[in-house]
Design an enzyme around this catalytic site. Structure first.
Site, PDB file in Angstrom:
ATOM      1  CG  LEU A 131      -2.257  -0.699   1.050  1.00 24.84           C
ATOM      2  CD1 LEU A 131      -3.080  -0.606   2.327  1.00 24.84           C
ATOM      3  CD2 LEU A 131      -3.045  -0.156  -0.111  1.00 24.84           C
ATOM      4  CG  HIS A 132       3.404   2.057  -3.460  1.00 18.20           C
ATOM      5  ND1 HIS A 132       3.297   2.984  -4.458  1.00 18.20           N
ATOM      6  CD2 HIS A 132       3.197   0.848  -4.042  1.00 18.20           C
ATOM      7  CE1 HIS A 132       3.037   2.365  -5.611  1.00 18.20           C
ATOM      8  NE2 HIS A 132       2.970   1.072  -5.375  1.00 18.20           N
ATOM      9  CB  ALA A 133       2.072   7.093  -3.239  1.00 20.04           C
TER      10      ALA A 133
END
Length: 90
Positions: free
Chosen positions: A14-16
């Site tokens: 769940l990065h940007a």
């Protein structure tokens, strides 16, 4: 209350970008949804900073929880989203 555990499918967690898609979907829900790493403290799924602070990686289990009318549908919609590789879309 409705709760479901989901394994993150996005290749980089769940990065940007995946977090942004998730937060946008959570904001559209009629109920407040929280997300937590398995065994961790829940955070508001509508908060980008809170979701990013989870530092959830590919293959991690997260728990989605909602309370109220429409909670099952909201959690299921968000679970379906997290079950996809959001890095591979669009």
């Amino acid at each position: 209350m409705y709760q479901r555990t989901v394994v993150l499918a996005s290749a980089k967690g769940l990065h940007a970008r995946p977090a942004s898609l998730f937060v946008q979907a959570a904001t559209r829900q009629p109920v407040r949804v929280t997300i937590a790493r398995d065994g961790g403290e829940p955070v508001d799924a509508r908060s980008m900073l809170s979701v990013l602070s989870l530092a959830a990686q590919h293959g991690d289990s997260v728990v989605l929880t909602a309370v109220g009318d429409g909670s099952r549908e909201a959690v299921e919609e968000l679970a379906t989203l997290l079950s996809q590789d959001l890095d591979a879309t669009g």
